[in-house]
Design a protein around this motif. Structure first.
Motif, short mmCIF file in Angstrom:
data_model
loop_
_atom_site.label_atom_id
_atom_site.label_comp_id
_atom_site.label_asym_id
_atom_site.label_seq_id
_atom_site.Cartn_x
_atom_site.Cartn_y
_atom_site.Cartn_z
N LEU A 101 2.32 1.85 -3.34
CA LEU A 101 1.32 2.37 -4.27
C LEU A 101 0.92 3.80 -3.94
O LEU A 101 0.08 4.37 -4.62
CB LEU A 101 0.08 1.47 -4.27
CG LEU A 101 0.31 0.04 -4.74
CD1 LEU A 101 -0.99 -0.73 -4.75
CD2 LEU A 101 0.94 0.01 -6.14
N GLY A 102 1.49 4.35 -2.88
CA GLY A 102 1.27 5.76 -2.62
C GLY A 102 0.44 6.09 -1.39
O GLY A 102 0.01 7.23 -1.24
N ALA A 103 0.22 5.10 -0.52
CA ALA A 103 -0.53 5.41 0.70
C ALA A 103 0.38 6.17 1.67
O ALA A 103 1.48 5.75 1.94
CB ALA A 103 -1.01 4.12 1.36
N GLU A 104 -0.13 7.31 2.15
CA GLU A 104 0.66 8.08 3.11
C GLU A 104 0.60 7.41 4.48
O GLU A 104 -0.37 6.75 4.80
CB GLU A 104 0.08 9.49 3.23
CG GLU A 104 0.36 10.34 2.01
CD GLU A 104 -0.31 11.70 2.12
OE1 GLU A 104 -0.39 12.22 3.24
OE2 GLU A 104 -0.74 12.21 1.08
N ARG B 190 0.84 -1.20 0.00
CA ARG B 190 0.00 0.00 0.00
C ARG B 190 0.87 1.26 0.00
O ARG B 190 0.58 2.23 -0.68
CB ARG B 190 -0.93 0.01 1.21
CG ARG B 190 -2.09 -0.97 1.08
CD ARG B 190 -2.97 -0.94 2.30
NE ARG B 190 -3.99 -1.97 2.29
CZ ARG B 190 -5.15 -1.87 1.65
NH1 ARG B 190 -5.44 -0.77 0.97
NH2 ARG B 190 -6.02 -2.85 1.67
N LYS B 191 1.96 1.20 0.77
CA LYS B 191 2.86 2.35 0.80
C LYS B 191 3.52 2.55 -0.56
O LYS B 191 3.66 3.67 -1.04
CB LYS B 191 3.91 2.17 1.88
CG LYS B 191 3.36 2.38 3.27
CD LYS B 191 4.48 2.45 4.26
CE LYS B 191 4.04 3.30 5.44
NZ LYS B 191 5.16 3.52 6.36
#
Ligand SMILES: Nc1ncnc2c1ncn2[C@@H]1O[C@H](COP(=O)(O)OP(=O)(O)OP(=O)(O)O)[C@@H](O)[C@H]1O
Ligand SMILES: [Mg+2]
Lengths: 390, 229
Positions: free
Chosen positions: A304-307, A301-302
């Motif tokens: 893929l761009g999860a803050e 998830r990180k």
């Protein structure tokens, strides 16, 4: 973003149904015991309060044991008490036990109570049939009486007792009325009693002293002032001797009961919250396991761009979800338990809004407090390490 | 020459191992232009994955400067890095890394969720890109209901759905048989022809030959080979 996170959290909890349920159980038990205990305590105490209020909050009761020289109150004391500002009336009581005879059948050990007209004008729901005592009865020392329901039944066998003559300690009294049957456990029952004018009771009961007096107030807000006035009168009457009298104020009693209720609620609530904390630790434990299990997922998830704050929110929501669900189920369960118990012990069941809010506040708080550490752990995971851990 | 989208100068990455510093990337300089299809070729342990993490902004260099789409990556904080990964980079992993509980389309949607794209647009774009990689029929399948090659296509769709500046693939055929691997390479060729910039990491010379430019990495050092230009 919040909506998406909500969906994700929900999906994850659903996926681990059994585990989510077991984790929730801790909160369910905690919240339900808090709700049940507090509700039951309040219902019981409310019952007691209304019992006490039925005594009347508009009166102050004086119990006077007096001094060896003066073993109670006398007429002039009654007079002084009735002259106090805002006193509506004074009702003394003389009590004793004696034998009562009607038509040849006798009953021993009957409680005879000398009262006055004030007692009858101030007490509701007292008379079943006939009339109560009036001022003339008192002043003229009329030989009249009212009888309790058991006496009426045992001596008169269903016959109308009004107008009949009753021998009380050998003196003939005319029955003017019967008393209502009372069932109250706290109110002294009149069922086995005979009431006569107190002015005539001296002869029967031997002593002329009165040991109990009810002082009725015009305004119960002034009870403090009136109480202190009563004290002054009685102190003078008994020469300032200690322990010669006690003053019982219903208002004070009620407020003490309320204090006890509050204290008991806090105490039991406090004990029950321990189980809530245990439930919270359960949530924390499960969330930590979940973070470890989902390390790769978090890393992905990180990538893929999860803050970080988003990951944190997702895990926090899961914890809050769990505890709120547990809280809701606990609320229903606790209310059910309280309802059953209240029905069994015969008190009125009432769920207060503050209790409900307390339950929700508590469980949401537990979710946040015990969810924050795992959520932070998840958000701080290094994506590279997380992805490598396949 | 076309536009420079990636520029690394003097990148050094060291890991502290006990008292020694282990140098994994040693003074790497690399420039990639829009439309490139670069293969980074090297044996196991040469630092390929480390370099790929660096390019994909998952990792930051110990020293050196890295510019991706005019942004100095080495100066960004965690949440800025998250955003640059989301917008500029599309990852394809050797082990696909699909979320097992989500359907193909939900997996593809994920980067758009983090980009804050509204649900309708998201579904639409995810569906179109799945069609593009030939999985229009299987959008509601879970990963475990798909073959390895299909799973990798889903992963590629997910990498491309945000229309990133570069497509970054670490051993994309590593977990696939030769034929399926070739199909994936065919897809890469097509994407390259459409003008996408692709950086592919591999230890396989044959796979590397699919690229238009090969960069060798050995013990953390780069060596460019101008094989077919
Ligand atoms: N977190 C770390 N701490 C210490 N050393 C590391 C760490 N990560 C990687 N290394 C080392 O860096 C070197 C390069 O690792 P890397 O994963 O980049 O190799 P690779 O070229 O991708 O190999 P493979 O083809 O097997 O995947 C290895 O020697 C590895 O031991
Ligand atoms: Mg590797």
């Amino acid at each position: 973003m919040f909506k998406e996170n909500l969906k994700m959290s929900w999906r994850n909890l659903i996926h681990n149904k059994m585990r989510s349920f077991l984790t929730m159980l801790g909160i369910v038990i905690g919240v339900s015991s808090i709700i049940a205990l507090i509700t039951i305590v309040q219902a019981t105490m409310n019952g007691m309060t209304s019992e006490f209020s039925s005594f009347g909050t508009d009166k102050i009761t004086v119990q006077a044991t007096g001094t060896p020289l003066k073993q109670g109150l006398i007429d002039s004391d009654i007079q002084k008490l009735s002259e106090i500002d805002d006193v509506a009336g004074v009702s003394p009581t003389l009590t004793g036990n004696t034998t009562v005879v009607y038509n040849g059948s006798e009953k021993k050990g009957v409680s005879v109570q000398g009262k006055n007209d004030v007692y009858f004008s101030k007490t509701e729901d007292l008379i079943e049939t006939g009339r109560g005592l009036n001022r003339l009865d008192i002043e003229n020392e009329n030989k009249v009486c009212l009888i309790g329901s058991n006496i009426a039944e045992e001596l008169f066998w269903g016959e109308d007792p009004i107008g009949e003559h009753l021998q009380i300690a050998g003196i003939s009294y005319t029955v003017t009325g019967t008393l209502k049957e009372s069932s109250s456990f706290s109110g002294a029952s009149n069922n086995d009693a005979v009431i006569i004018p107190y002015t005539t009771a001296t002869a029967i009961l031997g002593s002329g002293y009165m040991n109990s007096v009810d002082v009725y107030m015009n305004d119960s807000n002034k009870s403090e002032k009136i109480t202190s006035d009563i004290e002054t009168v009685l102190n003078q009457s008994f020469n300032y001797k200690e322990d010669s009298f006690t003053i019982i104020n219903m208002e004070d009693m009620l407020s003490s009961i309320n204090k006890i209720t509050t204290m008991l609620s806090y105490m039991l609530g406090g004990i029950a919250s321990i189980s809530l904390v245990v439930g919270g630790i359960g949530i924390m434990n499960m969330m930590l396991v979940s973070v470890t299990e989902r390390t790769t997922e978090i890393g992905l998830r990180k990538a893929l761009g999860a803050e970080p704050k988003r990951i944190q929110q997702q895990f926090l929501l899961e914890a809050v979800f769990l505890s709120l669900f547990g809280g809701t189920i606990g609320l229903l369960l606790g209310a059910l338990i309280a309802l059953v118990v209240c029905t069994l012990i015969g008190s009125t069941f009432a769920l207060s809004v503050s209790t409900v809010l307390l339950a929700f506040g508590f469980s949401a708080g537990i979710g946040i407090i015990f969810g924050i550490a795992p959520a932070r752990k998840a958000s701080k995971l290094n994506p590279i390490d997380a992805l490598r851990s396949v | 020459m076309s536009e420079q989208i990636l520029n690394m100068t003097g990148i050094i990455k060291t890991y502290q191992m006990g008292d020694d510093d282990q140098v994994v990337l040693d003074n790497i300089s690399l420039t990639v232009y829009r439309g490139d299809f670069v293969a980074i070729l090297g044996p196991s342990g040469s630092g390929k994955s480390t370099l790929m993490n660096m390019i994909g902004c998952l990792d930051t260099p110990t020293r050196g400067q890295y510019i991706l789409s005019q942004q100095k990556v080495d100066e960004l904080d965690e949440s800025e890095l998250a955003s640059i990964r989301n917008k500029e980079v599309g990852f394809v992993f050797q082990q696909f890394q699909l979320l097992p509980r989500l359907s193909a389309i939900q997996n593809v949607e994920l980067p758009l969720v983090y980009a804050g794209v509204p649900e309708k647009t998201r579904k639409n774009r995810a569906w179109k890109i799945l069609e593009r990689v030939g999985l229009g029929e299987k959008i509601h399948h879970r990963p475990n209901q798909l073959s390895g090659g299909q799973q990798q296509r889903v992963a590629i769709a997910r990498a491309m759905v945000t229309e990133p500046t570069i497509l970054l693939a670490d051993e994309p055929t590593g977990a696939l048989d030769q034929r399926t691997g070739q199909q994936i390479m065919q897809l890469f060729h097509e994407l390259h022809e459409e003008g996408k910039t692709i950086i592919m990491i591999t230890h396989d010379v044959e796979i590397a030959k699919n690229a238009s430019r090969i960069v060798h990495i050995l013990d953390g050092k780069l060596r460019e080979e101008f094989a077919h230009v």
